[in-house]
Design a protein around this motif. Structure first.
Motif, PDB file in Angstrom:
ATOM      1  N   PHE A   7      47.476  33.109  38.455  1.00 39.22           N
ATOM      2  CA  PHE A   7      48.513  32.835  37.461  1.00 39.22           C
ATOM      3  C   PHE A   7      49.444  34.037  37.382  1.00 39.22           C
ATOM      4  CE2 PHE A   7      44.974  30.187  36.234  1.00 39.22           C
ATOM      5  CZ  PHE A   7      45.541  29.031  35.711  1.00 39.22           C
ATOM      6  N   THR A   8      50.731  33.779  37.490  1.00 38.10           N
ATOM      7  CA  THR A   8      51.711  34.854  37.310  1.00 38.10           C
ATOM      8  C   THR A   8      52.658  34.467  36.182  1.00 38.10           C
ATOM      9  OG1 THR A   8      53.043  33.828  39.074  1.00 38.10           O
ATOM     10  CG2 THR A   8      51.634  35.665  39.690  1.00 38.10           C
ATOM     11  N   GLY A   9      52.595  35.220  35.087  1.00 33.72           N
ATOM     12  CA  GLY A   9      53.464  35.003  33.947  1.00 33.72           C
ATOM     13  C   GLY A   9      54.468  36.123  33.803  1.00 33.72           C
ATOM     14  N   ARG A  10      55.280  36.030  32.771  1.00 31.25           N
ATOM     15  CA  ARG A  10      56.303  37.074  32.564  1.00 31.25           C
ATOM     16  C   ARG A  10      55.670  38.422  32.280  1.00 31.25           C
ATOM     17  NH1 ARG A  10      58.357  32.630  29.796  1.00 31.25           N
ATOM     18  NH2 ARG A  10      57.483  33.424  27.847  1.00 31.25           N
ATOM     19  N   ALA A  11      54.592  38.409  31.478  1.00 31.56           N
ATOM     20  CA  ALA A  11      54.011  39.673  31.042  1.00 31.56           C
ATOM     21  C   ALA A  11      52.618  39.926  31.607  1.00 31.56           C
ATOM     22  CB  ALA A  11      53.953  39.721  29.514  1.00 31.56           C
ATOM     23  N   GLN A  12      52.005  38.918  32.220  1.00 32.35           N
ATOM     24  CA  GLN A  12      50.605  39.068  32.604  1.00 32.35           C
ATOM     25  C   GLN A  12      50.286  38.259  33.852  1.00 32.35           C
ATOM     26  OE1 GLN A  12      46.993  39.113  29.702  1.00 32.35           O
ATOM     27  NE2 GLN A  12      47.202  36.980  30.333  1.00 32.35           N
ATOM     28  N   ALA A  43      42.727  40.508  49.436  1.00 28.76           N
ATOM     29  CA  ALA A  43      43.933  40.432  50.269  1.00 28.76           C
ATOM     30  C   ALA A  43      44.827  39.265  49.842  1.00 28.76           C
ATOM     31  CB  ALA A  43      43.544  40.286  51.733  1.00 28.76           C
ATOM     32  N   LEU A  44      44.236  38.127  49.540  1.00 29.40           N
ATOM     33  CA  LEU A  44      45.015  36.973  49.091  1.00 29.40           C
ATOM     34  C   LEU A  44      45.769  37.286  47.799  1.00 29.40           C
ATOM     35  CD1 LEU A  44      42.463  34.060  49.667  1.00 29.40           C
ATOM     36  CD2 LEU A  44      44.653  34.347  50.849  1.00 29.40           C
ATOM     37  N   ILE A  45      45.063  37.879  46.850  1.00 32.14           N
ATOM     38  CA  ILE A  45      45.672  38.167  45.548  1.00 32.14           C
ATOM     39  C   ILE A  45      46.742  39.239  45.693  1.00 32.14           C
ATOM     40  CG2 ILE A  45      45.228  38.994  43.221  1.00 32.14           C
ATOM     41  CD1 ILE A  45      44.198  36.126  43.947  1.00 32.14           C
ATOM     42  N   ASP A  46      46.454  40.282  46.435  1.00 34.87           N
ATOM     43  CA  ASP A  46      47.442  41.358  46.588  1.00 34.87           C
ATOM     44  C   ASP A  46      48.695  40.870  47.303  1.00 34.87           C
ATOM     45  OD1 ASP A  46      45.809  43.066  45.260  1.00 34.87           O
ATOM     46  OD2 ASP A  46      45.384  44.384  46.957  1.00 34.87           O
ATOM     47  N   ALA A  47      48.524  40.016  48.316  1.00 34.68           N
ATOM     48  CA  ALA A  47      49.689  39.499  49.036  1.00 34.68           C
ATOM     49  C   ALA A  47      50.550  38.639  48.119  1.00 34.68           C
ATOM     50  CB  ALA A  47      49.236  38.688  50.243  1.00 34.68           C
ATOM     51  N   ALA A  48      49.918  37.870  47.243  1.00 37.34           N
ATOM     52  CA  ALA A  48      50.669  37.002  46.342  1.00 37.34           C
ATOM     53  C   ALA A  48      51.307  37.778  45.196  1.00 37.34           C
ATOM     54  CB  ALA A  48      49.751  35.920  45.781  1.00 37.34           C
ATOM     55  N   LEU A  49      50.643  38.845  44.726  1.00 41.68           N
ATOM     56  CA  LEU A  49      51.160  39.614  43.598  1.00 41.68           C
ATOM     57  C   LEU A  49      52.242  40.598  44.013  1.00 41.68           C
ATOM     58  CD1 LEU A  49      47.987  40.522  41.488  1.00 41.68           C
ATOM     59  CD2 LEU A  49      49.777  38.871  40.926  1.00 41.68           C
ATOM     60  N   GLY A  50      52.211  41.065  45.256  1.00 43.07           N
ATOM     61  CA  GLY A  50      53.149  42.114  45.639  1.00 43.07           C
ATOM     62  C   GLY A  50      52.849  43.386  44.869  1.00 43.07           C
ATOM     63  N   ARG A 105      52.898  43.898  41.689  1.00 40.44           N
ATOM     64  CA  ARG A 105      52.358  43.714  40.342  1.00 40.44           C
ATOM     65  C   ARG A 105      50.847  43.942  40.323  1.00 40.44           C
ATOM     66  NH1 ARG A 105      54.603  38.542  37.116  1.00 40.44           N
ATOM     67  NH2 ARG A 105      53.590  39.752  35.464  1.00 40.44           N
ATOM     68  N   PRO A 106      50.330  44.508  39.242  1.00 40.76           N
ATOM     69  CA  PRO A 106      48.875  44.658  39.118  1.00 40.76           C
ATOM     70  C   PRO A 106      48.243  43.351  38.646  1.00 40.76           C
ATOM     71  CG  PRO A 106      49.930  45.542  37.169  1.00 40.76           C
ATOM     72  CD  PRO A 106      51.050  45.119  38.101  1.00 40.76           C
ATOM     73  N   LEU A 107      46.960  43.245  38.823  1.00 42.47           N
ATOM     74  CA  LEU A 107      46.199  42.129  38.259  1.00 42.47           C
ATOM     75  C   LEU A 107      45.738  42.547  36.870  1.00 42.47           C
ATOM     76  CD1 LEU A 107      44.879  39.342  38.603  1.00 42.47           C
ATOM     77  CD2 LEU A 107      42.879  40.523  39.571  1.00 42.47           C
ATOM     78  N   ASP A 108      46.081  41.731  35.867  1.00 38.85           N
ATOM     79  CA  ASP A 108      45.790  42.092  34.475  1.00 38.85           C
ATOM     80  C   ASP A 108      44.517  41.459  33.927  1.00 38.85           C
ATOM     81  OD1 ASP A 108      48.263  43.592  34.108  1.00 38.85           O
ATOM     82  OD2 ASP A 108      49.275  41.636  34.160  1.00 38.85           O
ATOM     83  N   LEU A 109      44.213  40.231  34.381  1.00 36.16           N
ATOM     84  CA  LEU A 109      43.128  39.477  33.758  1.00 36.16           C
ATOM     85  C   LEU A 109      42.320  38.761  34.836  1.00 36.16           C
ATOM     86  CD1 LEU A 109      42.129  38.810  30.852  1.00 36.16           C
ATOM     87  CD2 LEU A 109      43.562  36.757  30.948  1.00 36.16           C
ATOM     88  N   LEU A 110      41.007  38.754  34.673  1.00 32.92           N
ATOM     89  CA  LEU A 110      40.098  38.071  35.590  1.00 32.92           C
ATOM     90  C   LEU A 110      39.181  37.194  34.744  1.00 32.92           C
ATOM     91  CD1 LEU A 110      38.047  39.864  38.408  1.00 32.92           C
ATOM     92  CD2 LEU A 110      37.085  38.036  37.023  1.00 32.92           C
ATOM     93  N   LEU A 111      39.086  35.905  35.092  1.00 35.94           N
ATOM     94  CA  LEU A 111      38.269  34.975  34.339  1.00 35.94           C
ATOM     95  C   LEU A 111      37.301  34.258  35.276  1.00 35.94           C
ATOM     96  CD1 LEU A 111      41.477  34.742  33.328  1.00 35.94           C
ATOM     97  CD2 LEU A 111      40.467  33.252  31.626  1.00 35.94           C
ATOM     98  N   ASN A 112      36.109  33.952  34.756  1.00 34.90           N
ATOM     99  CA  ASN A 112      35.144  33.148  35.503  1.00 34.90           C
ATOM    100  C   ASN A 112      34.785  31.916  34.687  1.00 34.90           C
ATOM    101  OD1 ASN A 112      33.853  36.249  36.307  1.00 34.90           O
ATOM    102  ND2 ASN A 112      34.529  34.871  37.914  1.00 34.90           N
ATOM    103  N   VAL A 139      42.150  45.871  35.249  1.00 37.03           N
ATOM    104  CA  VAL A 139      41.982  44.449  34.987  1.00 37.03           C
ATOM    105  C   VAL A 139      40.920  44.231  33.904  1.00 37.03           C
ATOM    106  CG1 VAL A 139      40.235  44.057  36.789  1.00 37.03           C
ATOM    107  CG2 VAL A 139      41.716  42.176  36.062  1.00 37.03           C
ATOM    108  N   ARG A 140      41.186  43.266  33.004  1.00 33.50           N
ATOM    109  CA  ARG A 140      40.211  42.868  31.982  1.00 33.50           C
ATOM    110  C   ARG A 140      39.498  41.615  32.462  1.00 33.50           C
ATOM    111  NH1 ARG A 140      41.717  40.792  27.642  1.00 33.50           N
ATOM    112  NH2 ARG A 140      39.923  41.459  26.390  1.00 33.50           N
TER     113      ARG A 140
END
Length: 308
Positions: free
Chosen positions: A27-32, A49-56, A58-65, A86-87
């Motif tokens: 999920f990529t939002g305006r603030a998170q 690698a998948l997440i970093d390529a998609a985020l460019g 931007r850092p990853l802010d939240l991780l959910l399971n 990341v939280r």
């Protein structure tokens, strides 16, 4: 691995993984930014690698399971190492076990599967909401496959993240049933909940995004009724899933290593003793391996066993 976004809310990208790893949602939002479910440990670097390529940048802010089976949280530790800020939010039922990293209370040792230790910072409590890609998603309890699982629902687009509560052709193994904890009714109640939400789009834990929830629910209920009539059929299916999962991880293994893993995996012996007590473990595992070979899901040259 494919990415699916058609008809889904803006800012949601679905990475459809192979069956060893659960689907990963970004999920990529305006603030998170946020990720839901991170795959299996073997694919942890691929997840990063998948997440970093998609985020460019931007850092990853939240991780959910959605729940804490190894194929849904096996990339948590790698993502936390890559993105220290990341939280992580997990369902509340196993928070104490994660905090103590009790692999016996969690399912990792019992299934003979891997998961690197990760931390959590908060809980995905049923009845609450979490903002993902600037939209509020409802958190619902989804007992059955796992007693602590949750599903997420966005009511405007009517998008459901169903985890292993609903797939295109069924749902995940109902693990509590294997230990004598009646849970088939809980699977039915979760299917009723999903029907009441009336989702237009379903992002399952495995497989492609679904746009016909009623059809998937019909298949799931039919499968559930069959398991309720014949619990031993469900138990045999569960063993087949556990053995196939390890073949997906190993790809190739010697007969000796295979026998050692079977003997060291408590879930396998528990299911054998409860449902197939007249069959020695080696004989039962051999029958199931033969079934996997017969349908083209495995192969053997006598000395080694191969995934197919």
């Amino acid at each position: 691995m494919t990415s699916a976004t058609e008809s889904l809310p803006a800012g949601l990208q679905v990475f459809e993984r192979g069956w060893l790893s659960a689907n990963t949602l970004l999920f990529t939002g305006r603030a998170q930014t946020a990720v839901v479910d991170t795959g299996y440990a073997t694919h942890a670097m691929q997840t990063v690698a998948l997440i970093d390529a998609a985020l460019g940048p931007r850092p990853l802010d939240l991780l959910l399971n959605t729940h804490l089976h190894s194929d849904h949280c096996g990339g948590n530790a790698a993502l936390q190492s890559r993105h220290p800020g990341v939280r992580a939010l997990i369902p509340p039922g196993e928070a104490a076990a994660v905090e103590a990293w009790d692999e016996e209370a969690l399912s990792f040792k019992a299934t003979g599967q891997r998961c690197d230790r990760f931390r959590f910072d908060g809980l995905l409590a049923p009845g609450s909401e979490v903002v993902l890609a600037d939209l509020p998603w409802q958190v619902h309890a989804a007992k059955g496959h796992d007693p602590h699982s949750v599903i997420l629902f966005e009511p405007v687009s009517r998008t459901l993240i169903s985890a292993d509560a609903l797939w295109e052709n069924g749902f995940g193994v109902v693990f509590p049933e294997l230990f004598g904890e009646p849970s088939f009714d809980e699977v039915g109640a979760t299917l009723d909940l999903i029907e009441s939400l009336a989702p237009s789009h379903v992002v399952p834990g495995h497989g492609r995004v679904l746009h016909d929830a009623p059809a998937a629910l019909r298949k799931a209920r039919s499968r559930l009724e069959g398991f309720q009539r014949q619990p031993v059929k469900h138990a045999r299916h569960a063993l087949k899933v556990l053995l196939k999962f390890k073949l997906l991880e190993w790809q190739s293994i010697s007969r000796e290593e295979w026998a050692a893993w079977l003997a060291a995996t408590p879930y396998v012996e528990t299911v054998r003793a409860r449902f197939f007590h007249t069959s020695p473990l080696d004989d039962l595992a051999g029958e199931i391996l033969d079934e996997l070979v017969a349908v083209g899901a495995a192969a053997t040259d006598g000395a080694r066993i191969f995934n197919r």
